[in-house]
Design an enzyme around this catalytic site. Structure first.
Site, PDB file in Angstrom:
ATOM      1  N   GLY A  85     -75.159  -7.951  73.675  1.00 19.81           N
ATOM      2  CA  GLY A  85     -74.895  -7.686  72.264  1.00 19.81           C
ATOM      3  C   GLY A  85     -74.682  -8.966  71.494  1.00 19.81           C
ATOM      4  O   GLY A  85     -74.690 -10.059  72.076  1.00 19.81           O
TER       5      GLY A  85
ATOM      6  N   LYS B  53     -84.219 -13.094  72.783  1.00 18.81           N
ATOM      7  CA  LYS B  53     -83.498 -13.623  71.619  1.00 18.81           C
ATOM      8  C   LYS B  53     -83.236 -15.117  71.761  1.00 18.81           C
ATOM      9  O   LYS B  53     -83.133 -15.841  70.760  1.00 18.81           O
ATOM     10  CB  LYS B  53     -82.195 -12.852  71.402  1.00 18.81           C
ATOM     11  CG  LYS B  53     -81.207 -12.912  72.561  1.00 18.81           C
ATOM     12  CD  LYS B  53     -80.154 -13.975  72.385  1.00 18.81           C
ATOM     13  CE  LYS B  53     -79.210 -14.003  73.571  1.00 18.81           C
ATOM     14  NZ  LYS B  53     -78.106 -14.949  73.404  1.00 18.81           N
TER      15      LYS B  53
ATOM     16  N   ASN C  49     -78.571 -22.106  72.058  1.00 20.81           N
ATOM     17  CA  ASN C  49     -80.032 -22.152  71.972  1.00 20.81           C
ATOM     18  C   ASN C  49     -80.512 -22.520  70.573  1.00 20.81           C
ATOM     19  O   ASN C  49     -81.539 -23.183  70.420  1.00 20.81           O
ATOM     20  CB  ASN C  49     -80.623 -20.824  72.442  1.00 20.81           C
ATOM     21  CG  ASN C  49     -80.540 -20.697  73.951  1.00 20.81           C
ATOM     22  OD1 ASN C  49     -81.195 -21.423  74.681  1.00 20.81           O
ATOM     23  ND2 ASN C  49     -79.711 -19.781  74.430  1.00 20.81           N
TER      24      ASN C  49
END
Length: 323
Positions: free
Chosen positions: A133, A188, A253
């Site tokens: 999440g 993601k 990231n």
């Protein structure tokens, strides 16, 4: 709940998870690799390296060995994806048959392209619960409002894990799409790197958000090709995590992408910084090629990070293919 739970990894997320679930279970064992961390928590109640101002709950016991796992009903794996396999090897003598295992790592093994749940199944005859999440650990630790998805092939385990995690502030949504939930957490990272590269290049806002939108839509193509459900990409583990990780300066990231956008190549081994997205891009690029999924965002990140193309040149190639 009358449960004993082990949390493997006393880093930022592991400590936050231990604090979160401490209100819902009898005992929490927080496993740290370094004895000095165990000693500090036992002596002061604080893990000062990550949360110097957070007093941990009294039912959290710091440990450095794995013996207590034998009597635990549930184990949270809060280690980076790159360290999961070596951790499972150490845990294998201690996990009981009915133990519920919860995977929190968002990554994919390269070159095997195995997900974290795939690796867990290699070592144990267990269907793990996948946790994913838009969750920054420091916000969980502070009991700030947070939502997450959990998924498993075992509905009974899902309900137990949901009760262990749920608080007034922390909301948990159950899904049966293990592939989608887990792989959204991998893809993601790539979108976060792509957005970070654009920001590192000082690209204008319109272009950056166009790239983010393209990455979101292509995530659906990749998830569907992998056998997951497209609607999962619209959930907390999909859209929510993608936007959080892509746009926040707290995201590793995103930071990695910014550095590459500024033509700064990071030596992860030398710096000690772990970016799960670097392995992710190589694995997902290979999967896209195998599944005949043409993702221009994946190709863009691969060109910059693996082929080491100048980011502006790679972006021009990307932009020509935008529609």
């Amino acid at each position: 709940m009358n449960l004993k739970v082990s949390v493997i990894g006393a880093g930022s997320l592991g400590t936050a998870i231990a604090q979160l679930i401490s209100a819902n279970v009898d005992s929490v064992y927080l496993h740290a690799r370094r004895k000095e961390v165990v000693e500090e928590i036992a002596r002061t109640g604080y893990n000062s390296e990550y949360y110097p101002n957070l007093k941990l709950a009294e039912n959290i016991t710091p440990v450095s060995d794995y013996d207590c796992i034998k009597k635990c009903d549930m184990v949270f794996l809060c280690v980076p994806s790159s360290g999961l396999r070596s951790t499972l090897k150490k845990l294998s003598p201690y996990i009981c048959k009915n133990c519920i295992m919860v995977s929190t790592a968002k990554g994919i093994e390269y070159p095997s392209s195995k997900t974290m749940s795939d690796i867990i199944r290699e070592y144990f005859d267990i269907s793990p619960v996948v946790f994913s999440g838009p969750n920054f650990a420091f916000e969980i630790a502070q009991s700030l409002f947070t939502a997450a998805n959990i998924s498993s092939d075992n509905p009974q385990n899902l309900e137990i894990v949901k009760k262990v995690l749920s608080t007034e502030e922390f909301k948990v949504k159950v899904t049966d799409d293990v592939i989608g939930t887990e792989c959204c957490g991998v893809i993601k990272n790539i979108n976060a790197i792509a957005y970070g590269i654009c920001e590192g290049m000082n690209l204008n806002d319109n272009a950056r958000y166009a790239v983010l939108t393209k990455g979101f839509n292509e995530t659906k193509d990749i998830i569907e090709a992998l056998g997951g459900k497209i609607e999962t990409v619209d959930d907390y583990c999909g859209f929510g995590d993608l936007v959080l990780t892509s746009t926040s300066r707290e995201s590793r990231n995103h930071t990695l992408g910014m550095l590459y956008g500024q033509k700064i190549v990071v030596d992860e081994k030398a710096s000690g910084i772990i970016f799960e997205g670097k392995n992710s891009i190589m694995a997902i690029k290979e999967i896209c090629d195998q599944k005949a999924v043409n993702s221009i965002i994946v190709n863009f990140v691969y060109d910059v990070m693996v082929n080491l193309e100048p980011p502006k040149l790679a972006f021009k190639k990307l932009w020509k293919k935008m529609e």
